[in-house]
Design an enzyme around this catalytic site. Structure first.
Site, PDB file in Angstrom:
ATOM      1  N   HIS A 163      38.564  26.487  43.344  1.00  0.00           N
ATOM      2  CA  HIS A 163      36.968  27.634  42.196  1.00  0.00           C
ATOM      3  C   HIS A 163      38.414  28.509  41.351  1.00  0.00           C
ATOM      4  O   HIS A 163      37.543  28.671  40.851  1.00  0.00           O
ATOM      5  CB  HIS A 163      36.130  28.242  43.953  1.00  0.00           C
ATOM      6  CG  HIS A 163      36.549  27.970  44.607  1.00  0.00           C
ATOM      7  ND1 HIS A 163      34.455  27.699  44.484  1.00  0.00           N
ATOM      8  CD2 HIS A 163      35.687  26.657  45.953  1.00  0.00           C
ATOM      9  CE1 HIS A 163      34.215  27.557  45.757  1.00  0.00           C
ATOM     10  NE2 HIS A 163      34.939  26.891  46.639  1.00  0.00           N
ATOM     11  N   ASP A 371      38.813  32.792  34.493  1.00  0.00           N
ATOM     12  CA  ASP A 371      38.275  33.369  35.497  1.00  0.00           C
ATOM     13  C   ASP A 371      37.304  31.746  35.437  1.00  0.00           C
ATOM     14  O   ASP A 371      37.301  30.821  34.580  1.00  0.00           O
ATOM     15  CB  ASP A 371      36.672  34.020  35.191  1.00  0.00           C
ATOM     16  CG  ASP A 371      36.639  34.496  36.197  1.00  0.00           C
ATOM     17  OD1 ASP A 371      36.849  34.140  37.803  1.00  0.00           O
ATOM     18  OD2 ASP A 371      36.109  35.686  36.613  1.00  0.00           O
TER      19      ASP A 371
HETATM   20  P1  ADQ Z   1      34.860  35.442  42.133  1.00  0.00           P
HETATM   21  O1  ADQ Z   1      36.034  35.418  41.528  1.00  0.00           O
HETATM   22  O2  ADQ Z   1      34.343  36.021  43.583  1.00  0.00           O
HETATM   23  O3  ADQ Z   1      34.897  34.013  42.453  1.00  0.00           O
HETATM   24  P2  ADQ Z   1      32.460  35.227  40.487  1.00  0.00           P
HETATM   25  O4  ADQ Z   1      32.344  34.066  40.284  1.00  0.00           O
HETATM   26  O5  ADQ Z   1      32.037  36.269  40.045  1.00  0.00           O
HETATM   27  O6  ADQ Z   1      33.961  35.713  40.812  1.00  0.00           O
HETATM   28  O7  ADQ Z   1      32.259  35.403  41.355  1.00  0.00           O
HETATM   29  C1  ADQ Z   1      32.031  36.829  42.426  1.00  0.00           C
HETATM   30  C2  ADQ Z   1      30.106  36.501  43.665  1.00  0.00           C
HETATM   31  O8  ADQ Z   1      30.333  38.230  43.242  1.00  0.00           O
HETATM   32  C3  ADQ Z   1      28.800  36.819  42.972  1.00  0.00           C
HETATM   33  O9  ADQ Z   1      28.075  35.845  43.813  1.00  0.00           O
HETATM   34  C4  ADQ Z   1      28.841  38.362  42.374  1.00  0.00           C
HETATM   35  O10 ADQ Z   1      27.189  38.361  42.646  1.00  0.00           O
HETATM   36  C5  ADQ Z   1      28.872  38.972  43.972  1.00  0.00           C
HETATM   37  N1  ADQ Z   1      29.035  40.288  43.296  1.00  0.00           N
HETATM   38  C6  ADQ Z   1      29.520  40.577  42.248  1.00  0.00           C
HETATM   39  N2  ADQ Z   1      30.418  42.384  42.493  1.00  0.00           N
HETATM   40  C7  ADQ Z   1      29.160  42.211  43.512  1.00  0.00           C
HETATM   41  C8  ADQ Z   1      28.959  43.956  44.510  1.00  0.00           C
HETATM   42  N3  ADQ Z   1      29.292  44.849  44.191  1.00  0.00           N
HETATM   43  N4  ADQ Z   1      27.693  43.356  45.782  1.00  0.00           N
HETATM   44  C9  ADQ Z   1      27.948  42.169  45.664  1.00  0.00           C
HETATM   45  N5  ADQ Z   1      28.263  40.615  45.052  1.00  0.00           N
HETATM   46  C10 ADQ Z   1      28.469  41.347  44.262  1.00  0.00           C
HETATM   47  C11 ADQ Z   1      35.655  32.930  42.468  1.00  0.00           C
HETATM   48  C12 ADQ Z   1      35.955  32.006  40.958  1.00  0.00           C
HETATM   49  C13 ADQ Z   1      35.351  32.172  40.339  1.00  0.00           C
HETATM   50  C14 ADQ Z   1      34.301  31.058  40.739  1.00  0.00           C
HETATM   51  C15 ADQ Z   1      33.806  31.095  41.814  1.00  0.00           C
HETATM   52  C16 ADQ Z   1      33.027  30.224  42.792  1.00  0.00           C
HETATM   53  O11 ADQ Z   1      37.436  33.455  40.587  1.00  0.00           O
HETATM   54  O12 ADQ Z   1      35.690  32.138  38.831  1.00  0.00           O
HETATM   55  O13 ADQ Z   1      33.179  31.263  39.724  1.00  0.00           O
HETATM   56  O14 ADQ Z   1      35.093  31.699  43.092  1.00  0.00           O
HETATM   57  O15 ADQ Z   1      33.705  28.622  42.303  1.00  0.00           O
END
Ligand code: ADQ
Length: 763
Positions: A163, A371
């Site tokens: 990921h 990311d």
């Molecule tokens: P993450 O680093 O966790 O994921 P991201 O892809 O942005 O990053 O996903 C974050 C998730 O958490 C999103 O679904 C978002 O809605 C949720 N989120 C963020 N802040 C929140 C809050 N305050 N309350 C509730 N929910 C919140 C890792 C990798 C990424 C990759 C994903 C999936 O780092 O690059 O996109 O896995 O493969």
């Protein structure tokens, strides 16, 4: 004994949280998240199981089922969490894989614990997987699981998805356990990355650090091919799109704006509180915009939502302090009574509240330093069916390759980021809608269900059982002595415009070596090119037990017989032919080169000077011009007495010796009179080799050219230079030949033959 399943997902965390009610009773609740949403239909259909940690240390709960999801908890101790999870996973790998955005720490005991825990997860997966099951391992915490699992359960079909980014050689090479990690991943059949760069980095490393043969999309490991490609992850577009039109969500969005004091514009950031997300730099840019007077408090407000994350890891504690200091500084300097400049919310929200925030925001800031994908960017786009709002997106996210309607920024360039934020705030609504519409189109069509389906389909394709050996090759597999003779261009290597770049089909080298390493089995290449060139293209070293007969047999390996050389007369003839060719081309006014073609060359002819011939390559010309040139050469230089003229695929070769691949075959047979021959070819000159075959020998023809020539011969429409080669014997062997569509299929056939022969010889 746990129930065995045809599909097993292995991830660090189970997709559930344990909740405690007011009366102290505990129950499980599904944790929200794209991965569960994506995999749930697949898991439901195949009756799958999810293997992972349940969230509390100590004894693992017994396997259980929730909402049709069968869950198999893996126990982790407090020390596992400290060393495997917070240590090696998040103190070493996470920063290293994200461009070393924080300094990675290396501790041997962290690594030891990582190995131990990976063994535990692999064992749990092995326990629940049915015979031949698909096991899909997730993410950087479990990179050793594929190889451990393959060793324990060779029957399984193993996929792995990373990921986060996969780093370039320069960074990855820092890892003391670098080769173990690569070997761990190579246990999979299919490796999925967020971006083609990750797959590319992995392939380079597999070659550079482990010495495996690689091609554009895979690695050859022993007798297997591991495919490594990008499968960019996505989200449940339909769910968020629908939610964003729900009257309750719309009302909440309006309420949020009101609670913010009805500013003219709302800027939003939603991130896990992680140093890779670039929150500090974003805050800095916002502070400077206020300082410069480009935006003003009350008119423009920033809402930064940050979910607490990995709070026991040192880097994360420092980050939190830094961000909170910066927020305090901005608010201290710029807020007015009742009107803060930044609203900082270190909380988690449910998806409906997030959707309302997305709808309330005019500009969404997604500015990570690095990311893998970034789902927030895709969620924002899905939450804007009104086509409102603009997205400012870091070019260092996987999402930036897909969301081309975003305003891209380099988060390290604060001035650039400030300029782009202003541009986003001032976007003309028509342009904003066009940008949003393009991005929504992309996410709607590449949603998370498609991501999962594409990965699993690729895994199924990759692990489909091999086709059986074609009938005519079966007796050869058990014959006493076998010679395998292959042409190169068009047979082991697909035709390309530039012959110097005619690289072998993936796995060609290892297929030849596999055959050559078998007892009573010899391998030769019979090519029209100089032997050294083909050796170079295939990567054959002088120690490799493969003979190469170059120039249709004019060049022979010392082990096979006396080398041939040109007489003075033949040398003179070759010079005359070359000079005549050049004057012919000059008269025609067609540009030509006398050195190997380069990419920059346009529509030119290549006049190749070979040890015993002159070859005229017309591939770069347009079809009408090709015919003209070939005609002029055939009616000019090719008419010199004593030449053997061979028309090939967009090439005409004029040899001053009469050596053909038939002579090459005869030489081989002289060396091994009792051997049976398997001969692979695709072009005119291979007909001479096929014509020497005997009844136990087998011809394999690649592609359609030779079968088409046979048809043309039957109709009497074949050029005489070709027709005269088609002796009755050649026709008989060609008609009985096994056919394969392309060089990749020829390589696959050689591999199948090698393993069938290995089995027969063991009996
Ligand atoms: P993450 O680093 O966790 O994921 P991201 O892809 O942005 O990053 O996903 C974050 C998730 O958490 C999103 O679904 C978002 O809605 C949720 N989120 C963020 N802040 C929140 C809050 N305050 N309350 C509730 N929910 C919140 C890792 C990798 C990424 C990759 C994903 C999936 O780092 O690059 O996109 O896995 O493969």
């Amino acid at each position: 004994m746990a129930k065995r399943n045809a599909l097993v997902i292995v991830a660090n965390r189970l997709p559930v949280d344990q909740i405690t009610a007011e009366d102290g009773t505990q129950s499980w609740q599904r944790s929200p998240g794209g991965l569960v949403t994506a995999l749930e239909p697949v898991v439901a259909k195949h009756g799958g199981t999810w293997v992972g940690w349940a969230g509390s240390t100590g004894m693992a709960p017994a396997p259980f089922t929730l909402d049709n999801l069968s869950l198999h908890p893996v126990p982790l101790t407090a020390q596992d969490i400290t060393e495997y999870y917070e240590g090696f996973s998040n103190g070493t790998l996470w920063p290293l894989y994200h461009d070393a955005a924080a300094t990675p720490k290396y501790h041997r005991r962290w690594w030891d614990r990582y190995v131990e825990v990976n063994h535990r997860f692999a064992q749990a997966a092995a326990d629940v997987a049915a015979e031949g099951a698909v096991v899909w391992v997730q993410d950087y915490q479990l990179q050793l699981v594929p190889a451990i699992l393959r060793k324990r359960r060779p029957d399984l079909r193993i996929g792995f998805f990373l990921h986060i980014p996969f780093p370039p050689v320069e960074l990855f090479s820092q890892l003391p356990s670098r080769t173990q990690l690569l070997e761990g991943l190579l246990g999979a059949d299919l490796l999925g990355f967020q971006h083609p760069d990750g797959a590319h980095n992995f392939l380079r490393l597999a070659n550079y650090l482990c010495g495996y043969e690689t091609d554009r999309t895979g690695v050859i490991v022993d007798d297997r091919r591991v495919r490594a490609e990008a499968f960019p992850i996505s989200i449940d577009f339909a769910q968020i799109d629908k939610l964003a039109q729900d009257p309750n969500v719309l009302a909440r969005a309006a309420q949020i704006r009101e609670e913010l004091g009805n500013p003219r514009q709302v800027i939003l950031g939603v991130d896990r509180l992680d140093y890779i997300k670039g929150i500090e730099k974003r805050l800095k840019a916002f502070r400077e915009l206020l300082d410069d007077g480009d935006i003003s408090v009350g008119d423009t407000v920033l809402v930064q939502v940050a979910t607490p994350s990995r709070e026991r890891v040192e880097h994360y504690q420092e980050l939190r302090e830094e961000i909170e200091r910066e927020v305090g500084r901005i608010n201290g300097e710029f807020s007015e009574l009742g009107t803060p400049a930044v609203h900082y919310l270190r909380q988690s929200y449910d998806i409906a509240e997030l959707a309302a925030l997305y709808r309330a925001a005019d500009v969404m800031l997604v500015t990570p330093l690095r990311d893998g994908m970034n789902l927030v960017a895709k969620e924002y786009v899905s939450a804007r069916p009104d086509l409102g709002g603009t997205l400012v997106l870091s070019e260092f996210t996987g999402a930036s390759s897909e969301l081309t309607g975003a305003f891209l920024v380099n988060p390290y360039d604060i001035d650039g980021m400030k300029r782009i934020i202003i541009q986003a705030l001032r976007t003309d609504p028509t342009e904003g809608k066009a940008r949003m519409s393009a991005m929504r189109e992309r996410v709607a069509h590449h949603d998370v269900t498609m991501w999962a389906a594409e990965f699993l389909t690729a895994l199924h394709e990759q692990t489909r059982p091999p086709e059986p050996l074609p009938g005519p090759l079966v007796p050869l597999a058990s014959a006493q002595d076998v010679w395998v003779v292959c042409d190169y261009d068009g047979t082991l290597s697909p035709f390309v415009d530039d012959p110097t770049r005619a690289l072998p089909a993936p796995g060609a080298y290892s297929a030849l070596m596999e055959l050559a390493s078998l007892p009573h089995t010899q391998v030769a290449l019979a090519t029209g090119r100089p032997a050294a060139v083909v050796r170079g293209l295939l990567g054959l070293t002088p120690d490799d037990p493969v003979s190469v007969l170059g120039m249709h047999g004019f060049e022979i390996d010392a082990s096979l017989g006396e080398p041939l050389s040109l007489t003075d007369e033949q040398q003179k003839l070759r010079e005359q032919v070359r000079a005549h060719t050049i004057t012919t081309l000059e008269d025609l006014g067609v540009p030509f080169v006398q050195r190997p073609l380069e990419e920059k060359d346009g529509a030119v002819v290549y006049v190749e000077d070979k040890p015993n011939s002159v070859a005229v390559h017309v591939r770069r010309l347009d079809p009408a011009q090709r015919e003209n040139v070939l005609m002029a050469i055939s009616n000019g230089p090719a008419l010199h007495e004593g030449l053997a003229v061979t028309p090939g695929d967009m090439v005409l070769e004029m040899a001053v010796t009469q050596v053909s691949k038939g002579d090459a075959m005869n030489l081989l047979r002289k060396n091994a009179p009792d051997a049976h021959f398997l001969v692979l070819g695709d072009d005119v000159t291979d007909i001479d080799a096929f014509a020497t075959l005997q009844s136990e020998d087998v011809a394999v023809i690649v592609d359609r050219r030779l079968p088409d020539m046979l048809t043309a011969a039957r109709r009497g429409t074949l050029r005489p230079a070709v027709a005269e080669r088609l002796t009755p014997l050649a026709i008989a062997h060609l008609s009985a030949a096994v056919t394969v569509p392309d060089p990749a299929a020829a390589v696959a056939l050689l591999k199948r033959f090698a393993s069938a022969r290995a089995q027969e010889l063991e009996k």
